[in-house]
Structure formats: structure tokens, C-alpha cells
Design a protein around this motif. Structure first.
Motif, short mmCIF file in Angstrom:
data_model
loop_
_atom_site.label_atom_id
_atom_site.label_comp_id
_atom_site.label_asym_id
_atom_site.label_seq_id
_atom_site.Cartn_x
_atom_site.Cartn_y
_atom_site.Cartn_z
N LEU A 5 -35.79 -11.39 -16.77
CA LEU A 5 -36.30 -10.15 -16.18
C LEU A 5 -36.80 -9.17 -17.25
CD1 LEU A 5 -33.72 -9.39 -13.38
CD2 LEU A 5 -35.80 -10.76 -13.31
N GLU A 8 -40.96 -7.90 -18.10
CA GLU A 8 -41.65 -6.97 -17.18
C GLU A 8 -40.99 -5.61 -17.17
OE1 GLU A 8 -43.86 -10.28 -16.29
OE2 GLU A 8 -41.70 -10.16 -16.43
N LEU A 9 -39.67 -5.63 -17.14
CA LEU A 9 -38.98 -4.35 -17.02
C LEU A 9 -39.14 -3.50 -18.27
CD1 LEU A 9 -35.83 -5.55 -15.11
CD2 LEU A 9 -37.66 -4.09 -14.26
N ASN B 126 -38.82 -6.54 -10.16
CA ASN B 126 -39.43 -7.30 -11.24
C ASN B 126 -40.60 -8.16 -10.75
OD1 ASN B 126 -39.14 -8.17 -14.08
ND2 ASN B 126 -38.92 -10.16 -13.10
#
Lengths: 137, 137
Positions: A5, A8-9, B126
Motif C-alpha cells: 500500500l 500510492e499512499l 489505496n
DNA sequence: TCTTATTGTTTGGTATTCAAGATGTATTAT
DNA sequence: ATAATACATCTTGAATACCAAACAATAAGA
């Protein structure tokens, strides 16, 4: 945090300046003028200190920005009798029109950005952003 | 677009500079140096043109940034025999350490930001960000 | 009234960026 | 081989954005 994850975060925080550049190209406004215009469009009258706070900059910086908006005839300072230190900033007709255009452009770009999402996804995304409360960052 | 969604989604594009300011306060790096460090930390060696592209600025701007990183001993230029026009930028030990610290700080801040979400929500959020593909903005 | 607080401006300095031109090196065409 | 062209990088000049600190004017409190 799970590794898949992360990218993107993390990216979430970065690189959001490119759309600002398109504002500069598409209008007669610099970035800081456009930011000020956004705030001024949401307030009938606002003083320098509040404006600076909402912009997240010092009053000195705001003085310069408002000077330029005034020079370009987008806004003007108004003094009040109750406190003669205070300047209230208001948009001119030209400023109001520029705000509307800018606002529409902002909406258009946002719509374009979420156009790949379903209605449910948009709703969920929106709820999540609300929870995250980005204004504190 | 439905009106009740507009505020959060518009805000999504704005105001992400405040966390950058905290980087400046928390480290010996300016914002542009920190951006360059982020890229350099992900690449063993990278030339000026690629670095400029990844940063979204001109090579002239990148020259100045790398000059400063070099002066502060975070990175250094290396020339190659195959093409003597090219400079490859690499992090020094100090630079690598700074990258790790910066990266950890970034992760910590991101974790803090999503700490109000459930695991499912994080996953959904996400996925949505991935779909939106912010890199094109 | 005298002192302190507040609002806004000015000043001096740093950072960020671009466009355009310059430099040195590589590649391609003649 | 030479000339023309392309390319990577650096330099220069200018605009914008920003802050901290000093300053000026006004307001408010002791």
C-alpha cells in the motif's frame, strides 16, 4: 503499514503542484494570487490577518499578494471606522468573475480526475478524505 | 457532480504544502532538495535529465538543486566514459542516511494520516488513488 | 496617561523556477 | 574526414513566493 500500500499512499502527499501551473497558464493569475482569490471568493469581506491565516502564510506575504491583486484590479482594500488599523479585502467585479472562472476550472479538473470512478467509489473516496481531515496537514 | 461531495474533492488538490514545511523544519534540507533526495534514494545512479524529468522541472533548475546537495555533501556527480556529457548523481553516505530518515518520516506521517481508517478502508482508498493515477496531474 | 497588544506594511534576504543562450560532446550526413 | 546537427548540462537574468524582523499606526488596559 503493509508494503504493497505504501507507494500510492506516500505519493498522496507529493506532486500536486502541476495543476497549479495550469492555472497560471490559463489565467492572468499567479499561484499565490489564485490561492488568495479562492479564499476571497468564499468571503464577502475579510481582513489581512484572517486572510493570511487561511492562506497559511505571514501577513507580510499577504500584503504583497493583495497589493498585486489590487494593482490588477481583482480586489480592493476597504477601511472601517470601528478599527482604523484594519483593512477589509473585497473582490471587484473583475475579481468575482475571475473567481467564478477559476472555481469552474477547479471543478472541471476534479471531475476529470474522478471520472474513472463509479458513483459508489466517489462516495467512498469522499467519505475517506473527510475522515482523514486533510486540513490538519 | 453532486454538491455534497464537492468540498472534500476540491480540497484534495489544495494545501499539501504544509507537510513540506515540516520537512524543512525537521531537517537540513530545503523543499527542492528533499524532492531530489526522494528520487535519488530510489535510484542507484541517475543522470541530470532523468532526474529533472522525475522532478518535473527543467535541467537548469536541477543543476542548482544538485549543486546544493553536493555542497552539503548529500550527493555527488560522477562522470562516465561512455558519454562524457553525462553526469550521474549518486547519494553519499550522509545522503543515504538522510534519505532513510526522510523516508521514515514520510511513512510515519502517512500512517498517522490513515490511522483513522479501517484496514478495508485503507485498501479501498489505496485502490481508488491508484485508479485516479495522480501522476498525470 | 503610559504601557502593552494588535493590525498591517516595509525591508532584506533566501528559495524556487523558467526561458534562453552557451559549452562541450556525440552522432549523422555528406 | 569534415560539417552539420543533436544532445546533456550549465549559466544567466528575471519573476514569484516566502519568512523574520523591524516599523508605524491604532486600540485597549492598567
Amino acid at each position: 503499514m503493509r508494503e504493497e500500500l505504501t507507494n500510492e499512499l506516500l505519493f498522496f502527499f507529493n506532486g500536486f503542484s502541476s495543476w497549479e501551473n495550469s492555472i497560471v497558464r490559463a489565467s492572468d493569475l499567479t499561484i499565490s494570487e489564485a490561492h488568495a482569490l479562492e479564499v476571497l471568493g468564499e468571503h464577502e469581506k475579510i481582513n489581512m490577518k484572517s486572510l493570511a491565516q487561511k492562506l497559511g502564510v505571514t501577513t507580510g506575504t499577504t500584503t504583497v499578494t493583495v497589493d498585486r491583486l489590487e494593482k490588477k484590479n481583482f480586489a480592493k482594500r476597504e477601511s472601517i471606522q470601528e478599527d482604523r488599523r484594519v483593512n477589509l479585502i473585497v473582490l471587484t467585479e473583475k475579481g468575482k468573475k475571475a473567481f467564478e472562472e477559476h472555481h469552474n476550472y477547479h471543478i472541471q479538473l476534479t471531475e476529470q480526475m474522478v471520472s474513472v470512478l463509479s458513483e459508489d467509489e466517489i462516495k467512498q473516496f469522499n467519505d475517506t478524505l473527510k475522515k482523514i481531515n486533510m486540513e490538519t496537514f
